[in-house]
Design a protein around this motif. Structure first.
Motif, mmCIF file in Angstrom:
data_model
loop_
_atom_site.group_PDB
_atom_site.id
_atom_site.type_symbol
_atom_site.label_atom_id
_atom_site.label_comp_id
_atom_site.label_asym_id
_atom_site.label_seq_id
_atom_site.Cartn_x
_atom_site.Cartn_y
_atom_site.Cartn_z
ATOM 1 N N ASN A 180 3.233 -24.976 32.766
ATOM 2 C CA ASN A 180 2.261 -24.028 33.794
ATOM 3 C C ASN A 180 1.427 -23.261 34.760
ATOM 4 N N ALA A 181 0.384 -23.657 33.729
ATOM 5 C CA ALA A 181 -0.870 -23.081 33.635
ATOM 6 C C ALA A 181 -1.477 -24.270 34.347
ATOM 7 N N GLN A 182 -1.459 -25.292 33.947
ATOM 8 C CA GLN A 182 -1.917 -26.757 34.645
ATOM 9 C C GLN A 182 -1.464 -26.480 35.967
ATOM 10 N N GLU A 183 -0.416 -26.582 36.182
ATOM 11 C CA GLU A 183 0.163 -26.614 37.402
ATOM 12 C C GLU A 183 -0.667 -25.613 38.387
ATOM 13 N N GLN A 184 -0.799 -23.918 38.049
ATOM 14 C CA GLN A 184 -1.509 -22.892 38.943
ATOM 15 C C GLN A 184 -3.202 -22.804 39.171
ATOM 16 N N LEU A 185 -3.587 -23.649 37.852
ATOM 17 C CA LEU A 185 -5.279 -24.141 37.852
ATOM 18 C C LEU A 185 -5.536 -24.867 38.553
ATOM 19 N N LEU A 186 -4.880 -26.476 38.476
ATOM 20 C CA LEU A 186 -5.134 -27.427 39.697
ATOM 21 C C LEU A 186 -4.774 -26.765 41.249
ATOM 22 N N GLU A 187 -4.642 -25.953 41.834
ATOM 23 C CA GLU A 187 -3.931 -25.356 42.934
ATOM 24 C C GLU A 187 -5.155 -24.711 43.013
ATOM 25 N N HIS A 188 -6.442 -24.599 42.516
ATOM 26 C CA HIS A 188 -8.222 -24.564 42.967
ATOM 27 C C HIS A 188 -9.414 -24.964 42.589
ATOM 28 N N TYR A 189 -9.284 -25.123 40.776
ATOM 29 C CA TYR A 189 -9.681 -26.228 39.963
ATOM 30 C C TYR A 189 -9.774 -27.827 40.205
ATOM 31 N N PRO A 190 -11.055 -28.323 40.751
ATOM 32 C CA PRO A 190 -10.382 -30.097 40.926
ATOM 33 C C PRO A 190 -9.729 -30.075 39.621
ATOM 34 N N PRO A 191 -8.753 -31.580 39.874
ATOM 35 C CA PRO A 191 -7.914 -32.264 38.505
ATOM 36 C C PRO A 191 -9.693 -32.592 37.298
ATOM 37 N N GLU A 192 -10.610 -33.466 37.681
ATOM 38 C CA GLU A 192 -11.561 -33.764 37.190
ATOM 39 C C GLU A 192 -12.674 -32.277 36.256
ATOM 40 N N THR A 193 -12.489 -30.590 36.546
ATOM 41 C CA THR A 193 -12.737 -30.096 36.327
ATOM 42 C C THR A 193 -12.453 -30.009 34.490
ATOM 43 N N PRO A 194 -13.662 -30.055 33.552
ATOM 44 C CA PRO A 194 -13.883 -30.072 32.684
ATOM 45 C C PRO A 194 -12.708 -28.820 31.775
ATOM 46 N N VAL A 195 -12.240 -29.200 30.381
ATOM 47 C CA VAL A 195 -11.407 -28.260 29.791
ATOM 48 C C VAL A 195 -11.264 -28.495 28.231
ATOM 49 N N ALA A 196 -11.916 -27.261 27.802
ATOM 50 C CA ALA A 196 -11.931 -27.039 26.398
ATOM 51 C C ALA A 196 -11.286 -26.755 25.336
ATOM 52 N N ILE A 197 -10.848 -27.775 25.287
ATOM 53 C CA ILE A 197 -9.236 -26.867 23.609
ATOM 54 C C ILE A 197 -9.500 -27.121 22.417
ATOM 55 N N CYS A 198 -9.865 -25.573 22.262
ATOM 56 C CA CYS A 198 -10.169 -24.808 20.754
ATOM 57 C C CYS A 198 -9.156 -24.445 19.948
ATOM 58 N N HIS A 199 -8.855 -25.054 19.364
ATOM 59 C CA HIS A 199 -7.583 -24.910 18.292
ATOM 60 C C HIS A 199 -8.196 -23.920 16.843
ATOM 61 N N ARG A 200 -7.976 -23.276 16.709
ATOM 62 C CA ARG A 200 -8.044 -21.915 15.316
ATOM 63 C C ARG A 200 -9.853 -21.852 15.104
ATOM 64 N N ILE A 201 -10.298 -21.843 16.343
ATOM 65 C CA ILE A 201 -12.266 -21.454 16.470
ATOM 66 C C ILE A 201 -12.286 -21.073 15.009
#
Length: 260
Positions: A180-201
């Protein structure tokens, strides 16, 4: 502060423990841990190395299996017994720490309390990624938010609305709703916008993956991430460009005249 019992006022200290790395504790947080009589900590979110800093004779109380009412009862009883209490939270207490209701209930019970800030996961993530989240000419705003789940987000703060700013967006507590988050973000950010997935930083087993926005959900599922994950969606993750005016030789400010 000195070591020993009863040298702190009988107060509740709501302390930010940072993202997990004991070296990222503030000096004040570390000092409080070494002298407080009682430590209540979220044992699922606080590494044991941080709790190891406490006095050997301190009362250590895990709270992962306790309700807010049970935690509050413990804090009130200990302070009324003239003991100092550290309520240890992960990250910074001002972000997603459920401290608002704790402070209200402590105030209602006439129990003194203080807040000690901590480093948040978004700050630790930026440091690990070696980026600045506010790059001149590219992005100058940071949005800290979460997607609506069991804890609802006000309608005016829905993710798609915030995404319209195309700011550096730091998404907390959203791994379970990442499609759901990705779908909403793609309404405004270009699909190639970089995303850092940070687990247990900040933990020894931390994992950081940078992917295009349109692969954020897929990568989350592939890594089986369901909690303790922060997403940084930002044009600041692109190759460096632009320059701050602050240290430019032609920039004049109160501490330095311009050079020509």
């Amino acid at each position: 502060m000195k070591h020993g019992q009863n040298i702190l006022p009988a107060t509740v200290y709501i302390v930010g423990a940072g993202p997990g790395d004991p070296d990222l504790l503030t000096v004040k947080a570390q000092k409080l841990l070494t002298v407080a009589d009682v430590i209540l900590f979220a044992d699922s979110l606080i590494p044991p190395e941080i709790v190891d800093l406490c006095r050997q004779d301190a009362e250590i109380i895990p709270t992962a299996n306790k309700t807010l009412e049970e935690i509050l009862t413990l804090m009130v009883a200990r302070v009324r017994s003239h003991k100092s209490v550290v309520r240890l939270h992960s990250g910074d207490p001002s972000l997603y720490s459920a401290v608002h209701e704790q402070m209200q209930l402590l105030a209602d019970a006439n129990i003194p309390f203080e807040l000690i800030p901590g480093i948040s996961a978004f700050q630790a993530a930026a440091a690990k990624l070696k980026i600045e989240l506010t790059v001149p000419g590219l992005v100058q705003t940071i949005i800290l938010t979460r997607i609506s789940g069991r804890t609802k987000v006000p309608a005016k703060e829905e993710l798609a609305t915030l995404a319209a700013h195309q700011a550096s967006l730091c998404l907390y507590l959203s791994a379970r709703h990442i499609d759901n988050a990705q779908e909403q973000l793609l309404e405004h950010y270009p699909p190639e916008t970089p995303v850092a997935i940070c687990h247990r930083i900040g933990w020894p087993d931390e994992k950081i993956i940078v992917v295009p926005l349109n692969q954020m959900a897929q990568s989350t599922h592939q890594q089986n991430l369901v909690r303790t994950t922060l997403y940084v969606i930002s044009p600041a993750l692109l190759p460096a460009q632009g320059r701050s005016r602050l240290y430019h030789p032609e920039h004049n400010h109160i501490f330095r005249s311009s050079h020509h």
